[in-house]
Motif scaffolding. Structure first.
Motif, PDB file in Angstrom:
ATOM      1  N   UNK A  15       0.608  -1.236  -0.139  1.00  0.00           N
ATOM      2  CA  UNK A  15       0.562  -0.083   0.132  1.00  0.00           C
ATOM      3  C   UNK A  15       0.900   1.694   0.070  1.00  0.00           C
ATOM      4  N   UNK A  16       1.926   1.349   1.204  1.00  0.00           N
ATOM      5  CA  UNK A  16       3.005   2.681   0.979  1.00  0.00           C
ATOM      6  C   UNK A  16       3.586   2.802  -0.781  1.00  0.00           C
ATOM      7  N   UNK A  17       4.374   1.451  -1.502  1.00  0.00           N
ATOM      8  CA  UNK A  17       4.454   1.763  -2.595  1.00  0.00           C
ATOM      9  C   UNK A  17       3.573   1.836  -3.855  1.00  0.00           C
ATOM     10  N   UNK A  18       2.307   2.005  -3.266  1.00  0.00           N
ATOM     11  CA  UNK A  18       1.095   2.303  -4.304  1.00  0.00           C
ATOM     12  C   UNK A  18       0.667   3.853  -4.177  1.00  0.00           C
ATOM     13  N   UNK A  19       1.433   3.892  -3.106  1.00  0.00           N
ATOM     14  CA  UNK A  19       1.035   5.695  -2.868  1.00  0.00           C
ATOM     15  C   UNK A  19       2.111   6.617  -3.073  1.00  0.00           C
ATOM     16  N   UNK A  20       3.176   5.716  -2.342  1.00  0.00           N
ATOM     17  CA  UNK A  20       4.295   6.325  -3.115  1.00  0.00           C
ATOM     18  C   UNK A  20       4.039   6.543  -5.175  1.00  0.00           C
ATOM     19  N   UNK A  41      10.976  10.675  -3.389  1.00  0.00           N
ATOM     20  CA  UNK A  41      12.217  10.015  -3.109  1.00  0.00           C
ATOM     21  C   UNK A  41      13.451   9.429  -1.621  1.00  0.00           C
ATOM     22  N   UNK A  42      13.099  10.047  -0.769  1.00  0.00           N
ATOM     23  CA  UNK A  42      13.447   9.814   0.612  1.00  0.00           C
ATOM     24  C   UNK A  42      13.017   8.741   1.217  1.00  0.00           C
ATOM     25  N   UNK A  43      11.195   9.078   1.316  1.00  0.00           N
ATOM     26  CA  UNK A  43      10.626   7.973   1.110  1.00  0.00           C
ATOM     27  C   UNK A  43      10.210   6.484   0.603  1.00  0.00           C
ATOM     28  N   UNK A  44      10.996   6.742  -0.668  1.00  0.00           N
ATOM     29  CA  UNK A  44      10.533   5.414  -1.301  1.00  0.00           C
ATOM     30  C   UNK A  44      12.040   4.114  -1.232  1.00  0.00           C
ATOM     31  N   UNK A  45      12.968   5.598  -0.325  1.00  0.00           N
ATOM     32  CA  UNK A  45      14.264   4.801   0.158  1.00  0.00           C
ATOM     33  C   UNK A  45      13.884   3.727   1.758  1.00  0.00           C
ATOM     34  N   UNK A  46      13.340   4.953   2.564  1.00  0.00           N
ATOM     35  CA  UNK A  46      12.837   4.248   3.416  1.00  0.00           C
ATOM     36  C   UNK A  46      11.895   2.372   2.642  1.00  0.00           C
ATOM     37  N   UNK A  47      11.028   3.076   2.018  1.00  0.00           N
ATOM     38  CA  UNK A  47       9.834   1.637   2.073  1.00  0.00           C
ATOM     39  C   UNK A  47      10.329   0.423   0.929  1.00  0.00           C
ATOM     40  N   UNK A  48      11.194   1.267  -0.397  1.00  0.00           N
ATOM     41  CA  UNK A  48      12.600  -0.332  -0.570  1.00  0.00           C
ATOM     42  C   UNK A  48      13.089  -1.112   0.604  1.00  0.00           C
ATOM     43  N   UNK A  49      13.603  -0.294   1.635  1.00  0.00           N
ATOM     44  CA  UNK A  49      14.582  -0.634   2.306  1.00  0.00           C
ATOM     45  C   UNK A  49      14.408  -1.908   3.064  1.00  0.00           C
ATOM     46  N   UNK A  50      12.667  -1.148   3.858  1.00  0.00           N
ATOM     47  CA  UNK A  50      11.342  -1.939   4.543  1.00  0.00           C
ATOM     48  C   UNK A  50      11.488  -3.280   3.801  1.00  0.00           C
ATOM     49  N   UNK A  51      11.226  -3.245   2.100  1.00  0.00           N
ATOM     50  CA  UNK A  51      10.746  -4.023   1.405  1.00  0.00           C
ATOM     51  C   UNK A  51      12.453  -5.357   1.576  1.00  0.00           C
ATOM     52  N   UNK A  52      13.304  -4.730   1.511  1.00  0.00           N
ATOM     53  CA  UNK A  52      14.460  -5.603   1.611  1.00  0.00           C
ATOM     54  C   UNK A  52      14.731  -6.598   2.866  1.00  0.00           C
ATOM     55  N   UNK A  53      13.946  -6.064   3.944  1.00  0.00           N
ATOM     56  CA  UNK A  53      14.361  -6.336   5.650  1.00  0.00           C
ATOM     57  C   UNK A  53      13.444  -7.720   5.107  1.00  0.00           C
ATOM     58  N   UNK A  54      11.890  -7.299   4.833  1.00  0.00           N
ATOM     59  CA  UNK A  54      10.598  -8.546   4.195  1.00  0.00           C
ATOM     60  C   UNK A  54      11.275  -9.353   3.326  1.00  0.00           C
ATOM     61  N   UNK A  79      14.654  -4.571  -5.097  1.00  0.00           N
ATOM     62  CA  UNK A  79      14.735  -3.877  -4.337  1.00  0.00           C
ATOM     63  C   UNK A  79      15.797  -2.878  -3.712  1.00  0.00           C
ATOM     64  N   UNK A  80      16.442  -3.334  -4.074  1.00  0.00           N
ATOM     65  CA  UNK A  80      18.743  -2.631  -4.310  1.00  0.00           C
ATOM     66  C   UNK A  80      17.940  -1.987  -5.683  1.00  0.00           C
ATOM     67  N   UNK A  81      17.610  -1.849  -6.893  1.00  0.00           N
ATOM     68  CA  UNK A  81      17.322  -1.254  -7.805  1.00  0.00           C
ATOM     69  C   UNK A  81      16.629  -0.316  -7.322  1.00  0.00           C
ATOM     70  N   UNK A  82      15.706   0.223  -6.811  1.00  0.00           N
ATOM     71  CA  UNK A  82      14.304   1.084  -5.903  1.00  0.00           C
ATOM     72  C   UNK A  82      15.323   1.511  -5.175  1.00  0.00           C
ATOM     73  N   UNK A  83      16.413   1.276  -4.407  1.00  0.00           N
ATOM     74  CA  UNK A  83      16.908   1.532  -3.429  1.00  0.00           C
ATOM     75  C   UNK A  83      17.746   2.692  -4.160  1.00  0.00           C
ATOM     76  N   UNK A  84      18.674   2.357  -5.077  1.00  0.00           N
ATOM     77  CA  UNK A  84      19.986   2.622  -5.940  1.00  0.00           C
ATOM     78  C   UNK A  84      19.038   3.892  -6.366  1.00  0.00           C
TER      79      UNK A  84
END
Length: 95
Positions: A15-20, A41-54, A79-84
């Motif tokens: 849901x957070x990814x779709x909203x972003x 972009x800052x929020x997406x770095x956090x979201x993709x980092x959480x995706x990586x942990x998940x 996940x890495x590509x999204x963060x990068x």
């Protein structure tokens, strides 16, 4: 290594990814705001980092369910590509 279990966060992360994604599309076509783009972009770095942990925590369950290691590696790569990409948008030099 984290002691917190992120396995139940899949729906919230989706849901957070779709909203972003919707916010970034609206910003691109309507607002054209650099500040909002930076915040997204800052929020997406956090979201993709959480995706990586998940994805790391759910990898054992996926292997037991019959998923291949290549599919799990692809999830982690995405996940890495999204963060990068979002880090490049944050710290990249605008020309």
């Amino acid at each position: 290594n984290t002691t917190h279990d992120f396995r139940n966060y899949g729906l919230a992360l989706m849901i957070a990814t779709l909203i972003g994604l919707v916010l970034s599309i609206i910003n691109f076509f309507i607002f054209h705001s650099g500040l909002l783009s930076t915040a997204i972009s800052f929020v997406f770095v956090i979201i993709f980092s959480l995706w990586f942990i998940y994805d790391i925590q759910i990898a054992d369950d996926l292997i037991r369910a019959g998923y291949s290691e290549a599919a799990i590696a692809l999830n982690l790569f995405i996940d890495f590509v999204g963060i990068f990409i979002n880090l490049l948008q944050l710290f990249g030099e605008e020309r």
